[in-house]
Design an enzyme around this catalytic site. Structure first.
Site, short mmCIF file in Angstrom:
data_model
loop_
_atom_site.label_atom_id
_atom_site.label_comp_id
_atom_site.label_asym_id
_atom_site.label_seq_id
_atom_site.Cartn_x
_atom_site.Cartn_y
_atom_site.Cartn_z
N CYS A 150 0.81 -0.92 -0.09
CA CYS A 150 0.00 -0.33 0.03
C CYS A 150 0.88 1.41 0.02
CB CYS A 150 -0.64 0.43 1.19
SG CYS A 150 -2.02 -1.67 1.20
N CYS A 175 -1.05 5.07 13.01
CA CYS A 175 -0.81 3.72 12.18
C CYS A 175 -0.54 3.77 10.84
CB CYS A 175 -2.56 4.23 11.52
SG CYS A 175 -3.22 3.17 10.38
#
Length: 378
Positions: A141, A368
């Site tokens: 990602c 995150c």
């Protein structure tokens, strides 16, 4: 940001040897084994089987990792039992703290030189640890620091569990002021794609939830397993008879954009991923958490909020919007707050439960998408 004391590590292993050993799994640890298997191993050493329960009680029940503190074990056999059941899996390299000590990130060196990170987060009513399931990540990602590093290897069951046990010990020491002294929640949202290391992650979940001395005694409902959307693995998880929370890292409601943001979408499209998630909901009765990183001018348009609302309306799902956390070299930034608020408004107007995640740990690259297991020179 506060730097916690540096713990020395051995620099002896040559680089070439470390690289050649990267695929090697670590030595067997008691957390890899169910209690009967630990007892069988102890019996093979010529010791009474109940010694396995004693060592397991120290490790899982008292959070004791140092054999010297296991004084109910005969001194003559203590080291032998520790060598067989408690080999060193995680060597602390560095710990950083922020949020007045309520957020702590630990960097570990594994037996083969690989690096992983874990994060402890203290709140007034709970302590949560975010643990890694792989060294690196193969999902690629582009907005995630871990994904950009690539995959080194899967972690063993014990390497996963040991992160939680270590940080449970930190919590029990009272080091996190203003929080309970007992670890209560574990989220598989650290480095790696948990469902790409399926069997070991599920074994780790069972170990974390089994009562001591079999395991750590956490509630299944306080365990969250995240995934970018590996559909066969989600369906396999549905049949495990577990009550963990499934967190789906969606990040885009349309295939065109999700193909770029979450490359695995090129194999399993949004509709397929959500169908698997709804089957999990139907089987378990557990609400699915939809993780959505808010990226400025990329996935934060009002029409995407409306599309996401239509996809989730009437479903047992909660949207967790995540302000994009900065990572080195990233070309993207977090959505402006007015844009974020409008996104929230549209989702709630569609009847979808929505919150914005607290961006804990940004100052120490512990939020995150920031975990990259970089060893910073001191």
């Amino acid at each position: 940001m506060t730097s916690l004391p540096m713990i020395p590590i051995s620099p002896d292993a040559p680089t070439a040897a470390v690289k050649s050993a990267r695929a090697a799994m670590p030595p067997r640890h008691l957390a890899d084994l169910a209690l009967p298997d630990r007892q069988a191993l102890v019996a093979e050493l010529g010791e009474p089987a109940f010694r396995a329960k004693q060592v397991s009680t120290h490790y899982f029940g008292r959070l004791v990792r140092d054999p010297a503190q296991m004084t109910d074990l005969p001194a003559a056999t203590r080291d032998r039992l520790a060598e067989a059941l408690l080999p060193t899996l995680l060597t602390p390299v560095r710990e950083l703290a922020c949020d007045d000590g309520a957020t702590r990130k630990a960097l570990w060196r594994l037996h083969d030189g690989s690096m992983v990170e874990s994060v402890l987060m203290g709140y007034p009513d709970r302590i949560t640890v975010c643990i890694s399931s792989q060294a690196g990540c193969g999902m690629a990602c582009p907005f995630c620091a871990t994904g950009q590093a690539g995959l080194t290897r899967n972690l063993s069951t014990a390497e996963i569990v040991d992160q939680a046990v270590y940080l449970a010990g930190v919590a029990a020491s009272g080091a996190v002021a203003g929080s309970p002294p007992r670890l209560s929640h574990v989220v598989f949202m650290g480095m790696g794609e948990p469902l790409a290391n399926y069997s070991r992650v599920i074994a780790a979940v069972r170990r974390l939830c089994a009562p001591a001395p079999e395991g750590l005694g956490l509630s299944q409902r306080h365990i969250t397993v995240s995934t970018v959307g590996l559909v066969p693995a989600i369906r396999r998880l549905t049949g495990e008879d577990l009550a963990v929370t499934l967190a789906l890292s969606l990040h885009a409601p349309d295939d065109d954009l999700r193909d770029e943001l979450v490359p695995v979408n090129q194999r399993w499209k949004v509709a397929e991923v959500l169908d698997a998630a709804w089957d999990y909901v139907d089987r378990t009765g557990r609400r699915v958490s939809i993780e959505y990183a808010m990226i400025k001018d990329v996935n934060d348009q009002p029409w995407r909020a409306d599309l996401l609302g239509r996809l989730l309306a009437g479903r047992l799902a909660h949207v967790n919007l995540i302000p994009l956390n900065p990572t080195p070299g990233s070309r993207w930034d977090a959505s402006p707050k007015p844009v974020e608020r409008e996104f929230v408004r549209r989702l709630r107007e569609a009847g979808v439960s929505t919150t914005v995640r607290d961006t804990r740990g940004r100052e120490i690259d512990g939020a995150c998408g920031q975990l990259a297991a970089a060893e910073v020179a001191t």
